[in-house]
Write a protein that holds these residues in place. Structure first.
Motif, PDB file in Angstrom:
ATOM      1  N   PHE A  99      20.517  16.628 -48.998  1.00 53.11           N
ATOM      2  CA  PHE A  99      20.207  18.147 -49.268  1.00 53.11           C
ATOM      3  C   PHE A  99      18.920  18.707 -49.449  1.00 53.11           C
ATOM      4  CE2 PHE A  99      24.674  16.500 -50.889  1.00 53.11           C
ATOM      5  CZ  PHE A  99      25.484  17.409 -49.740  1.00 53.11           C
ATOM      6  N   GLU A 100      18.834  19.918 -49.240  1.00 53.86           N
ATOM      7  CA  GLU A 100      17.487  20.508 -49.559  1.00 53.86           C
ATOM      8  C   GLU A 100      17.304  20.588 -51.044  1.00 53.86           C
ATOM      9  OE1 GLU A 100      15.190  21.800 -47.047  1.00 53.86           O
ATOM     10  OE2 GLU A 100      16.277  20.573 -45.487  1.00 53.86           O
ATOM     11  N   ASP A 101      15.928  20.635 -51.183  1.00 58.95           N
ATOM     12  CA  ASP A 101      15.708  21.089 -52.687  1.00 58.95           C
ATOM     13  C   ASP A 101      16.396  22.522 -52.932  1.00 58.95           C
ATOM     14  OD1 ASP A 101      13.993  18.935 -52.274  1.00 58.95           O
ATOM     15  OD2 ASP A 101      12.246  20.083 -52.795  1.00 58.95           O
ATOM     16  N   ASN A 102      16.810  22.668 -54.349  1.00 63.66           N
ATOM     17  CA  ASN A 102      17.051  24.070 -54.562  1.00 63.66           C
ATOM     18  C   ASN A 102      18.192  24.623 -53.813  1.00 63.66           C
ATOM     19  OD1 ASN A 102      16.319  26.091 -56.234  1.00 63.66           O
ATOM     20  ND2 ASN A 102      15.141  27.193 -54.813  1.00 63.66           N
ATOM     21  N   THR A 103      19.391  24.042 -53.658  1.00 59.83           N
ATOM     22  CA  THR A 103      20.501  24.141 -52.602  1.00 59.83           C
ATOM     23  C   THR A 103      21.602  24.712 -53.658  1.00 59.83           C
ATOM     24  OG1 THR A 103      19.758  22.610 -51.338  1.00 59.83           O
ATOM     25  CG2 THR A 103      22.040  23.344 -51.230  1.00 59.83           C
ATOM     26  N   PHE A 104      22.077  23.948 -54.809  1.00 59.71           N
ATOM     27  CA  PHE A 104      23.315  24.167 -55.523  1.00 59.71           C
ATOM     28  C   PHE A 104      23.033  24.857 -57.017  1.00 59.71           C
ATOM     29  CE2 PHE A 104      23.786  20.657 -52.781  1.00 59.71           C
ATOM     30  CZ  PHE A 104      25.008  20.964 -52.033  1.00 59.71           C
ATOM     31  N   ASP A 105      24.151  25.574 -57.358  1.00 59.46           N
ATOM     32  CA  ASP A 105      24.000  26.379 -58.617  1.00 59.46           C
ATOM     33  C   ASP A 105      24.454  25.523 -59.562  1.00 59.46           C
ATOM     34  OD1 ASP A 105      23.799  29.213 -57.694  1.00 59.46           O
ATOM     35  OD2 ASP A 105      25.475  28.698 -56.560  1.00 59.46           O
ATOM     36  N   VAL A 106      25.507  24.312 -59.185  1.00 59.95           N
ATOM     37  CA  VAL A 106      25.911  23.371 -60.178  1.00 59.95           C
ATOM     38  C   VAL A 106      25.854  21.960 -59.373  1.00 59.95           C
ATOM     39  CG1 VAL A 106      27.760  22.522 -61.638  1.00 59.95           C
ATOM     40  CG2 VAL A 106      27.242  24.902 -61.627  1.00 59.95           C
ATOM     41  N   VAL A 107      25.185  21.130 -59.944  1.00 60.17           N
ATOM     42  CA  VAL A 107      25.204  19.674 -59.298  1.00 60.17           C
ATOM     43  C   VAL A 107      26.025  18.903 -60.630  1.00 60.17           C
ATOM     44  CG1 VAL A 107      23.996  17.674 -58.524  1.00 60.17           C
ATOM     45  CG2 VAL A 107      23.336  20.159 -58.409  1.00 60.17           C
ATOM     46  N   HIS A 108      27.126  18.148 -60.141  1.00 65.02           N
ATOM     47  CA  HIS A 108      27.878  17.422 -61.434  1.00 65.02           C
ATOM     48  C   HIS A 108      28.254  16.050 -60.885  1.00 65.02           C
ATOM     49  CE1 HIS A 108      32.248  16.951 -63.043  1.00 65.02           C
ATOM     50  NE2 HIS A 108      31.091  16.997 -64.113  1.00 65.02           N
ATOM     51  N   ARG A 128      16.533  17.603 -58.438  1.00 65.32           N
ATOM     52  CA  ARG A 128      15.979  18.437 -57.107  1.00 65.32           C
ATOM     53  C   ARG A 128      16.606  19.337 -56.028  1.00 65.32           C
ATOM     54  NH1 ARG A 128      16.059  17.226 -51.907  1.00 65.32           N
ATOM     55  NH2 ARG A 128      17.457  15.313 -52.032  1.00 65.32           N
ATOM     56  N   VAL A 129      18.069  19.078 -56.098  1.00 64.07           N
ATOM     57  CA  VAL A 129      19.017  19.637 -55.257  1.00 64.07           C
ATOM     58  C   VAL A 129      19.736  20.875 -56.169  1.00 64.07           C
ATOM     59  CG1 VAL A 129      19.446  17.981 -53.653  1.00 64.07           C
ATOM     60  CG2 VAL A 129      21.039  18.341 -55.544  1.00 64.07           C
ATOM     61  N   ALA A 130      19.379  20.896 -57.220  1.00 62.32           N
ATOM     62  CA  ALA A 130      19.998  22.156 -58.146  1.00 62.32           C
ATOM     63  C   ALA A 130      18.814  23.193 -58.071  1.00 62.32           C
ATOM     64  CB  ALA A 130      20.137  21.772 -59.683  1.00 62.32           C
ATOM     65  N   LYS A 131      19.411  24.540 -57.891  1.00 61.87           N
ATOM     66  CA  LYS A 131      18.487  25.744 -57.844  1.00 61.87           C
ATOM     67  C   LYS A 131      17.787  25.904 -59.290  1.00 61.87           C
ATOM     68  CE  LYS A 131      21.721  28.316 -54.876  1.00 61.87           C
ATOM     69  NZ  LYS A 131      22.456  29.672 -55.047  1.00 61.87           N
ATOM     70  N   GLU A 132      16.721  26.704 -59.073  1.00 61.22           N
ATOM     71  CA  GLU A 132      16.027  26.930 -60.319  1.00 61.22           C
ATOM     72  C   GLU A 132      16.884  27.671 -61.388  1.00 61.22           C
ATOM     73  OE1 GLU A 132      12.951  25.455 -60.057  1.00 61.22           O
ATOM     74  OE2 GLU A 132      12.865  25.992 -62.350  1.00 61.22           O
ATOM     75  N   GLY A 133      17.047  27.126 -62.472  1.00 62.48           N
ATOM     76  CA  GLY A 133      17.888  28.192 -63.440  1.00 62.48           C
ATOM     77  C   GLY A 133      19.451  27.603 -63.371  1.00 62.48           C
ATOM     78  N   GLY A 134      19.562  26.487 -62.269  1.00 68.24           N
ATOM     79  CA  GLY A 134      20.930  25.925 -62.288  1.00 68.24           C
ATOM     80  C   GLY A 134      21.350  24.906 -63.069  1.00 68.24           C
ATOM     81  N   ILE A 135      22.555  24.188 -63.036  1.00 66.43           N
ATOM     82  CA  ILE A 135      23.258  23.263 -63.987  1.00 66.43           C
ATOM     83  C   ILE A 135      23.124  22.025 -63.283  1.00 66.43           C
ATOM     84  CG2 ILE A 135      25.052  22.700 -65.161  1.00 66.43           C
ATOM     85  CD1 ILE A 135      25.569  26.043 -65.558  1.00 66.43           C
ATOM     86  N   VAL A 136      22.696  21.095 -64.153  1.00 65.58           N
ATOM     87  CA  VAL A 136      22.983  19.666 -63.624  1.00 65.58           C
ATOM     88  C   VAL A 136      23.820  19.167 -65.004  1.00 65.58           C
ATOM     89  CG1 VAL A 136      21.820  17.229 -63.438  1.00 65.58           C
ATOM     90  CG2 VAL A 136      20.861  19.266 -62.624  1.00 65.58           C
ATOM     91  N   ALA A 137      25.026  18.682 -64.634  1.00 67.94           N
ATOM     92  CA  ALA A 137      26.062  18.221 -65.794  1.00 67.94           C
ATOM     93  C   ALA A 137      26.555  16.788 -65.349  1.00 67.94           C
ATOM     94  CB  ALA A 137      26.928  19.223 -65.606  1.00 67.94           C
ATOM     95  N   CYS A 138      26.800  16.131 -66.418  1.00 69.04           N
ATOM     96  CA  CYS A 138      27.579  14.650 -66.308  1.00 69.04           C
ATOM     97  C   CYS A 138      28.260  14.562 -67.460  1.00 69.04           C
ATOM     98  CB  CYS A 138      26.355  13.807 -66.040  1.00 69.04           C
ATOM     99  SG  CYS A 138      25.245  13.873 -67.355  1.00 69.04           S
ATOM    100  N   ARG A 139      29.297  13.833 -67.363  1.00 73.05           N
ATOM    101  CA  ARG A 139      30.130  12.952 -68.278  1.00 73.05           C
ATOM    102  C   ARG A 139      30.468  11.540 -67.944  1.00 73.05           C
ATOM    103  NH1 ARG A 139      36.164  13.306 -69.171  1.00 73.05           N
ATOM    104  NH2 ARG A 139      36.493  12.806 -71.492  1.00 73.05           N
ATOM    105  N   GLU A 140      29.989  10.746 -68.723  1.00 76.26           N
ATOM    106  CA  GLU A 140      30.092   9.223 -68.681  1.00 76.26           C
ATOM    107  C   GLU A 140      30.687   8.678 -70.084  1.00 76.26           C
ATOM    108  OE1 GLU A 140      28.670   7.570 -65.940  1.00 76.26           O
ATOM    109  OE2 GLU A 140      28.418   9.806 -65.209  1.00 76.26           O
ATOM    110  N   SER A 141      31.026   7.414 -69.810  1.00 77.38           N
ATOM    111  CA  SER A 141      31.596   6.750 -70.809  1.00 77.38           C
ATOM    112  C   SER A 141      30.443   5.874 -71.644  1.00 77.38           C
ATOM    113  CB  SER A 141      32.500   5.623 -70.129  1.00 77.38           C
ATOM    114  OG  SER A 141      33.620   6.263 -69.560  1.00 77.38           O
ATOM    115  N   ALA A 142      30.399   5.777 -72.973  1.00 76.47           N
ATOM    116  CA  ALA A 142      29.619   4.945 -73.673  1.00 76.47           C
ATOM    117  C   ALA A 142      30.330   3.749 -73.982  1.00 76.47           C
ATOM    118  CB  ALA A 142      29.184   5.789 -75.036  1.00 76.47           C
TER     119      ALA A 142
END
Ligand code: SAM
Length: 175
Positions: A99-108, A128-142
């Motif tokens: 995907f192009e830079d700056n494409t998604f509001d939320v990248v999960h 990189r692919v999240a929009k400026e001001g967008g959200i990068v979110a993750c949930r992982e096991s520890a």
């Protein structure tokens, strides 16, 4: 980039993952979603979280990606069965997102970074692919623990750990 995901996409694995929805597995996103958002769900597996996201952004669009095609047909069929059309499932590697830079509001991602070769690089790709001001979110096991002791689960852990170490997974044991 080496692919090291130990678990496959057999029916039993996909069944284990497909009970997941954004409500039961990624509720931290709920307060941030707006109906017209463009969302990327990386390592979407059977697509149940992806589809539940799409239902919450009826004027937007959700893309689910997987590094192999195996689970994608089932994910498309599930979306169709649930009447969800603002969704696309496609192949894509988290280490080089198509995907192009700056494409998604939320990248999960949900339970993916623990299974890949380079989680830091993956996070920078997500940024990189999240929009400026967008959200990068993750949930992982520890860590996994259980009570009471179980011979079967202990054996599963031992075998899984051997497989994960042999394949070079960075983080041992998880969803
Ligand atoms: C534990 S499953 C989680 C699936 C889904 N996110 C969920 O929570 O139900 C991990 C997923 O990450 C995917 N995956 C592994 N390596 C990947 C990569 N390099 N790029 C994209 N997806 C990857 C696997 O194919 C698998 O479907």
């Amino acid at each position: 980039m080496t692919q090291i995901y130990t678990t496959d996409h057999s029916a039993s694995v996909l069944r284990t993952h497909s009970w997941r929805t954004v409500t039961n597995s990624a509720p931290y996103l709920l307060p941030h979603l707006k109906p017209d958002m463009k969302i990327l769900d990386v390592g979407c597996g059977p697509g149940s979280i992806t589809i539940s996201l799409a239902k919450l952004v009826p004027d937007g669009h959700v893309t689910g990606v997987e590094y192999v095609p195996d689970p994608l047909e089932g994910a498309r069929a599930l979306a169709q069965a649930e009447g969800v059309s603002n969704i696309t499932f496609q192949e894509g590697n988290i280490h080089a997102l198509p995907f192009e830079d700056n494409t998604f509001d939320v990248v999960h991602v949900h339970q993916v970074l623990q299974h890949i070769a380079d989680p830091i690089h993956a996070l920078s790709e997500m940024r990189r692919v999240a929009k400026e001001g967008g959200i990068v979110a993750c949930r992982e096991s520890a860590e996994l623990s259980w009570y009471p002791d179980s011979v079967g689960i202990s054996k599963w852990r031992e075998v899984t750990e051997l497989m994960q170490r042999a394949k070079g997974e960075v983080h041992i044991l998880g969803g």
